[in-house]
Design an enzyme around this catalytic site. Sequence first.
Site: not given
Length: 250
Positions: A93, A153-155, A158
Amino acid sequence: MDFTGKVVIVTGASSGIGAASAILFAEYGATLTLVGRNEARLRAVAEKCHAAKGISPLCVRIDLTHKDSCAVVVTKTVTAFKRIDVLVNCAGKVLIGSLFDENIEAFDEMININLRVPYSLSHQALPYLTKTKGNIVNLTATKYARVRHGFMGYSVAKAGLQKFTKIAAIELATEGVRVNSVQPGLTRTNILSNLAMSEEERQVAYERLSQDMKIIEPEEVARMVVFVASGICPNLNGADLDLDGATSVM
Protein backbone atom coordinates in the site's frame (compact mmCIF):
# COMPACT_ATOMS: atom_id res chain seq x y z
CA MET A 1 8.73 -24.05 -15.99
CA ASP A 2 6.46 -26.50 -14.24
CA PHE A 3 4.73 -25.90 -10.89
CA THR A 4 2.58 -29.03 -11.00
CA GLY A 5 2.11 -30.26 -7.43
CA LYS A 6 3.57 -27.06 -5.99
CA VAL A 7 1.59 -24.89 -3.59
CA VAL A 8 2.05 -21.14 -3.96
CA ILE A 9 0.73 -18.39 -1.69
CA VAL A 10 0.29 -15.01 -3.40
CA THR A 11 -0.67 -11.99 -1.32
CA GLY A 12 -2.16 -8.92 -2.93
CA ALA A 13 -3.66 -11.34 -5.42
CA SER A 14 -6.84 -9.41 -6.15
CA SER A 15 -5.22 -6.94 -8.55
CA GLY A 16 -2.06 -5.70 -10.24
CA ILE A 17 1.16 -7.66 -9.99
CA GLY A 18 -0.29 -10.13 -7.49
CA ALA A 19 -3.20 -11.02 -9.79
CA ALA A 20 -0.96 -11.31 -12.85
CA SER A 21 1.50 -13.51 -10.94
CA ALA A 22 -1.26 -15.77 -9.64
CA ILE A 23 -2.69 -16.31 -13.11
CA LEU A 24 0.74 -17.10 -14.55
CA PHE A 25 1.53 -19.54 -11.73
CA ALA A 26 -1.79 -21.24 -12.49
CA GLU A 27 -0.87 -21.53 -16.17
CA TYR A 28 2.24 -23.44 -15.08
CA GLY A 29 0.16 -25.84 -13.00
CA ALA A 30 0.52 -24.40 -9.49
CA THR A 31 -2.01 -24.93 -6.72
CA LEU A 32 -2.71 -21.50 -5.28
CA THR A 33 -3.76 -19.65 -2.17
CA LEU A 34 -4.93 -16.20 -3.20
CA VAL A 35 -4.88 -13.57 -0.46
CA GLY A 36 -6.58 -10.18 -0.72
CA ARG A 37 -9.13 -7.82 0.80
CA ASN A 38 -11.51 -7.35 -2.13
CA GLU A 39 -13.65 -10.48 -2.39
CA ALA A 40 -15.17 -9.74 -5.80
CA ARG A 41 -11.78 -9.09 -7.43
CA LEU A 42 -10.26 -12.06 -5.65
CA ARG A 43 -12.98 -14.36 -7.00
CA ALA A 44 -12.50 -12.96 -10.51
CA VAL A 45 -8.78 -13.78 -10.36
CA ALA A 46 -9.57 -17.23 -8.96
CA GLU A 47 -11.82 -17.94 -11.94
CA LYS A 48 -9.02 -17.06 -14.34
CA CYS A 49 -6.63 -19.29 -12.42
CA HIS A 50 -9.08 -22.18 -12.51
CA ALA A 51 -9.60 -21.71 -16.24
CA ALA A 52 -5.87 -22.16 -16.86
CA LYS A 53 -5.46 -25.78 -15.67
CA GLY A 54 -8.72 -26.63 -13.91
CA ILE A 55 -7.21 -26.29 -10.41
CA SER A 56 -9.36 -24.32 -7.99
CA PRO A 57 -7.41 -21.86 -5.81
CA LEU A 58 -8.09 -21.29 -2.15
CA CYS A 59 -9.29 -17.70 -1.65
CA VAL A 60 -8.55 -16.04 1.67
CA ARG A 61 -10.18 -12.64 2.04
CA ILE A 62 -8.38 -11.06 4.96
CA ASP A 63 -6.65 -7.91 6.13
CA LEU A 64 -3.09 -9.08 6.71
CA THR A 65 -2.38 -6.24 9.12
CA HIS A 66 -4.82 -7.64 11.68
CA LYS A 67 -3.46 -9.73 14.51
CA ASP A 68 -2.94 -13.43 13.72
CA SER A 69 -4.07 -12.98 10.09
CA CYS A 70 -0.73 -14.20 8.69
CA ALA A 71 -1.02 -17.35 10.78
CA VAL A 72 -4.57 -17.82 9.46
CA VAL A 73 -3.36 -17.71 5.85
CA VAL A 74 -0.68 -20.33 6.48
CA THR A 75 -2.98 -22.58 8.51
CA LYS A 76 -5.72 -22.48 5.86
CA THR A 77 -3.21 -23.26 3.14
CA VAL A 78 -1.66 -26.23 4.93
CA THR A 79 -5.08 -27.55 5.94
CA ALA A 80 -6.24 -27.44 2.33
CA PHE A 81 -3.07 -28.49 0.49
CA LYS A 82 -0.73 -30.05 3.12
CA ARG A 83 2.33 -28.08 2.01
CA ILE A 84 3.81 -24.73 0.95
CA ASP A 85 6.44 -24.39 -1.76
CA VAL A 86 6.45 -20.68 -2.59
CA LEU A 87 5.44 -17.51 -0.77
CA VAL A 88 5.03 -14.36 -2.87
CA ASN A 89 4.83 -11.25 -0.69
CA CYS A 90 3.09 -8.88 -3.07
CA ALA A 91 0.54 -7.14 -0.86
CA GLY A 92 1.37 -3.49 -0.36
CA LYS A 93 0.00 0.00 0.00
CA VAL A 94 1.07 3.59 -0.62
CA LEU A 95 0.25 6.61 1.51
CA ILE A 96 1.61 10.03 0.57
CA GLY A 97 3.56 11.61 3.42
CA SER A 98 6.87 13.10 4.49
CA LEU A 99 8.94 13.91 7.56
CA PHE A 100 7.15 17.27 7.75
CA ASP A 101 3.84 15.56 8.51
CA GLU A 102 2.65 14.94 12.04
CA ASN A 103 0.98 11.68 11.09
CA ILE A 104 3.03 8.89 12.63
CA GLU A 105 0.04 6.57 12.22
CA ALA A 106 0.43 6.72 8.43
CA PHE A 107 4.13 5.85 8.77
CA ASP A 108 3.26 2.93 11.05
CA GLU A 109 0.70 1.72 8.52
CA MET A 110 3.32 1.75 5.75
CA ILE A 111 5.78 -0.23 7.87
CA ASN A 112 3.05 -2.66 8.89
CA ILE A 113 1.70 -3.70 5.50
CA ASN A 114 4.88 -3.29 3.45
CA LEU A 115 7.43 -4.78 5.87
CA ARG A 116 5.95 -6.36 8.99
CA VAL A 117 3.42 -8.47 7.07
CA PRO A 118 6.04 -10.05 4.73
CA TYR A 119 8.23 -10.76 7.78
CA SER A 120 5.35 -12.36 9.67
CA LEU A 121 4.14 -14.43 6.73
CA SER A 122 7.67 -15.64 6.05
CA HIS A 123 8.03 -16.64 9.70
CA GLN A 124 4.72 -18.51 9.70
CA ALA A 125 5.45 -20.30 6.41
CA LEU A 126 9.05 -21.20 7.25
CA PRO A 127 8.43 -24.63 8.85
CA TYR A 128 6.68 -25.75 5.66
CA LEU A 129 9.15 -24.10 3.27
CA THR A 130 12.03 -25.91 4.96
CA LYS A 131 10.28 -29.23 4.33
CA THR A 132 9.79 -28.53 0.62
CA LYS A 133 13.06 -26.59 0.16
CA GLY A 134 10.86 -23.81 -1.14
CA ASN A 135 11.43 -20.11 -1.59
CA ILE A 136 10.16 -16.62 -0.89
CA VAL A 137 9.77 -13.81 -3.43
CA ASN A 138 9.34 -10.27 -2.10
CA LEU A 139 8.07 -7.34 -4.19
CA THR A 140 10.02 -4.22 -3.35
CA ALA A 141 10.56 -0.98 -5.29
CA THR A 142 13.43 0.24 -7.44
CA LYS A 143 16.05 2.54 -5.98
CA TYR A 144 14.76 5.32 -8.21
CA ALA A 145 11.17 4.96 -6.99
CA ARG A 146 12.32 4.98 -3.38
CA VAL A 147 13.69 8.52 -3.57
CA ARG A 148 10.57 10.25 -4.93
CA HIS A 149 9.29 13.13 -2.80
CA GLY A 150 6.21 12.35 -0.70
CA PHE A 151 6.79 8.62 -0.32
CA MET A 152 8.70 8.61 2.98
CA GLY A 153 6.92 5.78 4.81
CA TYR A 154 6.55 3.63 1.71
CA SER A 155 10.20 4.16 0.75
CA VAL A 156 11.54 3.28 4.20
CA ALA A 157 9.38 0.15 4.37
CA LYS A 158 10.43 -1.07 0.93
CA ALA A 159 14.09 -0.40 1.67
CA GLY A 160 13.63 -2.44 4.83
CA LEU A 161 12.07 -5.26 2.82
CA GLN A 162 15.05 -5.23 0.50
CA LYS A 163 17.42 -5.60 3.45
CA PHE A 164 15.16 -8.28 4.94
CA THR A 165 15.49 -10.24 1.68
CA LYS A 166 19.28 -10.26 1.89
CA ILE A 167 19.54 -11.13 5.58
CA ALA A 168 16.83 -13.80 5.33
CA ALA A 169 18.61 -15.36 2.33
CA ILE A 170 21.77 -15.76 4.42
CA GLU A 171 19.87 -17.02 7.44
CA LEU A 172 17.80 -19.58 5.54
CA ALA A 173 20.43 -20.81 3.08
CA THR A 174 21.42 -23.63 5.42
CA GLU A 175 17.79 -24.78 5.39
CA GLY A 176 17.69 -24.89 1.59
CA VAL A 177 15.18 -22.01 1.40
CA ARG A 178 15.88 -19.25 -1.12
CA VAL A 179 14.79 -15.62 -0.62
CA ASN A 180 14.85 -13.08 -3.44
CA SER A 181 13.20 -9.80 -4.33
CA VAL A 182 11.86 -8.36 -7.56
CA GLN A 183 12.01 -4.57 -7.77
CA PRO A 184 9.58 -3.31 -10.41
CA GLY A 185 9.55 0.27 -11.57
CA LEU A 186 6.34 2.21 -12.06
CA THR A 187 3.82 -0.49 -12.93
CA ARG A 188 0.33 -0.08 -14.33
CA THR A 189 -1.68 -1.03 -11.25
CA ASN A 190 -4.44 0.58 -9.19
CA ILE A 191 -2.13 1.42 -6.28
CA LEU A 192 -2.37 5.18 -6.90
CA SER A 193 -6.11 5.01 -7.50
CA ASN A 194 -6.47 3.73 -3.94
CA LEU A 195 -4.82 6.79 -2.44
CA ALA A 196 -6.99 9.06 -0.31
CA MET A 197 -6.60 12.14 -2.52
CA SER A 198 -8.53 14.11 -5.09
CA GLU A 199 -8.35 13.14 -8.75
CA GLU A 200 -6.28 16.25 -9.43
CA GLU A 201 -3.80 15.41 -6.66
CA ARG A 202 -3.63 11.81 -7.88
CA GLN A 203 -2.85 12.95 -11.41
CA VAL A 204 -0.06 15.21 -10.14
CA ALA A 205 1.43 12.33 -8.13
CA TYR A 206 1.24 10.02 -11.13
CA GLU A 207 2.87 12.55 -13.44
CA ARG A 208 5.61 13.12 -10.87
CA LEU A 209 6.33 9.41 -10.74
CA SER A 210 6.08 8.78 -14.47
CA GLN A 211 8.05 11.87 -15.49
CA ASP A 212 11.06 9.86 -16.58
CA MET A 213 10.11 6.30 -15.68
CA LYS A 214 8.92 3.73 -18.18
CA ILE A 215 5.51 2.33 -17.22
CA ILE A 216 5.67 -1.46 -16.93
CA GLU A 217 2.79 -3.89 -17.39
CA PRO A 218 2.06 -6.21 -14.42
CA GLU A 219 2.27 -9.26 -16.67
CA GLU A 220 5.96 -8.53 -17.31
CA VAL A 221 6.67 -8.32 -13.59
CA ALA A 222 4.73 -11.56 -13.10
CA ARG A 223 7.03 -13.34 -15.54
CA MET A 224 10.02 -12.27 -13.45
CA VAL A 225 8.33 -13.39 -10.22
CA VAL A 226 7.51 -16.83 -11.60
CA PHE A 227 11.00 -17.25 -13.04
CA VAL A 228 12.62 -16.41 -9.69
CA ALA A 229 10.30 -18.83 -7.87
CA SER A 230 10.83 -21.63 -10.37
CA GLY A 231 14.24 -22.86 -9.27
CA ILE A 232 15.60 -22.79 -12.82
CA CYS A 233 18.58 -21.02 -11.24
CA PRO A 234 18.97 -22.88 -7.92
CA ASN A 235 21.74 -20.56 -6.73
CA LEU A 236 19.69 -17.41 -7.24
CA ASN A 237 19.48 -16.36 -3.61
CA GLY A 238 19.56 -12.98 -1.88
CA ALA A 239 19.15 -11.21 -5.21
CA ASP A 240 17.44 -7.88 -5.87
CA LEU A 241 16.28 -7.98 -9.48
CA ASP A 242 15.50 -4.57 -10.97
CA LEU A 243 12.82 -4.45 -13.66
CA ASP A 244 12.45 -0.76 -14.39
CA GLY A 245 13.77 0.01 -17.87
CA ALA A 246 17.08 1.27 -16.40
CA THR A 247 15.47 4.25 -14.64
CA SER A 248 17.18 3.29 -11.36
CA VAL A 249 20.59 3.96 -12.89
CA MET A 250 19.75 7.36 -14.38
